[in-house]
Scaffold this motif. Structure first.
Motif, PDB file in Angstrom:
ATOM      1  N   ALA A 108      -7.349  -2.409   8.631  1.00 27.08           N
ATOM      2  CA  ALA A 108      -8.408  -1.821   9.458  1.00 27.08           C
ATOM      3  C   ALA A 108      -8.548  -0.311   9.294  1.00 27.08           C
ATOM      4  O   ALA A 108      -9.677   0.197   9.309  1.00 27.08           O
ATOM      5  N   PRO A 109      -7.461   0.474   9.148  1.00 25.70           N
ATOM      6  CA  PRO A 109      -7.663   1.925   8.987  1.00 25.70           C
ATOM      7  C   PRO A 109      -8.467   2.297   7.748  1.00 25.70           C
ATOM      8  O   PRO A 109      -9.094   3.352   7.718  1.00 25.70           O
ATOM      9  N   ALA A 110      -8.442   1.440   6.719  1.00 23.54           N
ATOM     10  CA  ALA A 110      -9.223   1.706   5.511  1.00 23.54           C
ATOM     11  C   ALA A 110     -10.633   1.150   5.620  1.00 23.54           C
ATOM     12  O   ALA A 110     -11.585   1.752   5.120  1.00 23.54           O
TER      13      ALA A 110
ATOM     14  N   THR B  28       0.842  -1.195   0.000  1.00 26.48           N
ATOM     15  CA  THR B  28       0.000   0.000   0.000  1.00 26.48           C
ATOM     16  C   THR B  28       0.878   1.246   0.000  1.00 26.48           C
ATOM     17  O   THR B  28       2.098   1.162   0.033  1.00 26.48           O
ATOM     18  N   SER B  29       0.216   2.403  -0.025  1.00 25.62           N
ATOM     19  CA  SER B  29       0.904   3.676   0.104  1.00 25.62           C
ATOM     20  C   SER B  29       0.372   4.393   1.341  1.00 25.62           C
ATOM     21  O   SER B  29      -0.467   3.850   2.072  1.00 25.62           O
ATOM     22  N   TYR B  30       0.805   5.629   1.530  1.00 18.44           N
ATOM     23  CA  TYR B  30       0.273   6.355   2.688  1.00 18.44           C
ATOM     24  C   TYR B  30      -1.214   6.683   2.524  1.00 18.44           C
ATOM     25  O   TYR B  30      -1.849   7.164   3.461  1.00 18.44           O
ATOM     26  N   ALA B  31      -1.798   6.379   1.360  1.00 17.52           N
ATOM     27  CA  ALA B  31      -3.247   6.508   1.189  1.00 17.52           C
ATOM     28  C   ALA B  31      -4.010   5.569   2.119  1.00 17.52           C
ATOM     29  O   ALA B  31      -5.215   5.771   2.347  1.00 17.52           O
ATOM     30  N   LEU B  32      -3.345   4.562   2.659  1.00 12.76           N
ATOM     31  CA  LEU B  32      -3.965   3.671   3.633  1.00 12.76           C
ATOM     32  C   LEU B  32      -4.577   4.450   4.791  1.00 12.76           C
ATOM     33  O   LEU B  32      -5.559   4.030   5.398  1.00 12.76           O
TER      34      LEU B  32
END
Length: 373
Positions: free
Chosen positions: A231-233, A25-29
């Motif tokens: 979980a953050p997404a 993933t990227s920091y978009a997570l």
């Protein structure tokens, strides 16, 4: 020096918080969580090598989690961040564990999300690294939803990030996971530690987080129903609630500042008068007004008192004004300085408002120390 690609949000003067991503993933997570956290923190999200905007050559075959942690420290140093709170997902969580063990002076608090102190041994990660080096990431990315989310849920941006990651850098990160096992050092972690587990996570099930929680002194564990590996997404509200309660303890810190400024007697009366109907409002005051605004180091408490006095006069809140005249004295303002602030309000808020303000302040000052200003 080439740094990890990153995104900074929030006031530069706020307490720093670094957010680490999961493999692929990227920091978009952190898109659904970071903006909310930036209200009270200087949030710095970073990308793994070869992911998002980070250069692939920042990592090489045979890399370790320690190598990735070193890149994070280089980023923090370049941004002038000496000590920081840290939260990370999966591989990003492993980086946080490494930092807490090997650089404890840098980590003020730690949150490990859907991660592990080991990742089921070296063999599956070596096999994945070999697969990616041989055939790229397309086939692996096709199964991202199944590994990352509960059935029927997806975040297309994150799946695209997985597909577009650099295969060599991704494989090197797999090498790092293969070599990672920090179980023997968990007891050395001294930072306040929160573990967040996705109850439906097949990659790092809750038992992995429970293992860390049992070994780290004073650690706490939160399990989130309906969340898989990212979980953050998938459940950002639940993750945000857990992180807010953990990071700096805004409500607890706010209550301490509230008592320092307003005095124990006032706060005790407010708490004694609290009802189920007003409880959330009292928590809001402690967490937001006192835990975030009054603790922001950009302005001193003296300056905040002067601003508060002016605002209360402008809106005619004279009962609150009396309370904050007492607070201003605790924050170091003299009666003459309080009088000067109120005189200023006569110019910009009107003479009648200032007249009422002087009367309220004079009563308080006479009660406090016999001085009428």
């Amino acid at each position: 020096m080439t740094l990890l690609d990153h995104l900074s949000e929030g006031p530069a003067s706020a307490p720093p918080l670094l957010l680490g991503p999961s493999l692929g993933t990227s920091y978009a997570l952190w898109d659904a969580v970071a903006p909310e956290l930036s209200a009270g923190h200087r949030v710095i999200r970073w990308d793994l090598p070869g992911h998002g905007g980070s250069a692939a050559d920042l990592v090489a075959p045979g890399a370790t989690v320690g190598d990735l942690a070193g890149l994070v420290l280089e980023l923090a140093d370049a941004l002038g961040v000496e000590r920081f709170a840290y939260a990370g997902v999966s591989l990003g969580g492993a980086v946080g564990l490494h930092l807490a063990v090997h650089s404890p002076e840098r980590v003020s608090s730690l949150a490990v999300v859907c991660s592990s102190a080991h990742f089921n041994g070296a063999k599956p990660w070596r096999e994945r690294a070999a697969q990616v080096r041989a055939e790229g990431l397309a086939r692996l990315a096709d199964g991202a939803d199944e590994r990352w989310f509960t059935p029927g849920f997806t975040v297309p941006r994150l799946v695209r990030d997985h597909r577009e990651a650099d295969p060599a850098a991704y494989a090197a990160c797999c090498d790092a996971l293969a070599a990672f096992d920090l179980r023997g050092r968990l007891g050395d972690i001294t930072a306040p530690t929160l573990l967040i587990a996705g109850r439906e996570d097949p990659a790092t099930p809750p038992a992995h987080l429970r293992e860390i929680a049992d070994a780290v002194p004073g650690a706490t564990l939160t399990e989130i129903p309906g969340a898989s590996h990212l979980a953050p997404a998938e459940r950002p509200e639940a993750v945000l609630t857990a992180l807010r309660a953990h990071l700096g303890g805004d409500a607890r810190r706010g209550m301490a500042v509230r008592r320092e400024v307003l005095g124990d007697a006032h706060v005790d009366r407010a708490q004694a008068g609290q009802s189920p109907f007003t409880a959330r409002f009292q928590d809001f005051i402690s967490r937001y007004a006192w835990g975030e605004i009054w603790t922001d180091p950009t302005l001193s408490r003296r300056e905040r008192s002067m601003i508060t006095l002016t605002a209360l006069v402008a809106h005619g809140h004279y009962d609150e004004l009396a309370m904050h005249v007492r607070a201003a004295r605790r924050n170091g303002l003299t009666p003459d300085e309080i009088g000067a602030v109120l005189l200023q309000t006569a110019v910009y808020c009107g003479v009648p408002a200032a007249n009422s303000a002087f009367a309220a302040a004079q009563r308080v000052l006479a009660e406090e120390d016999g001085t009428a200003g």
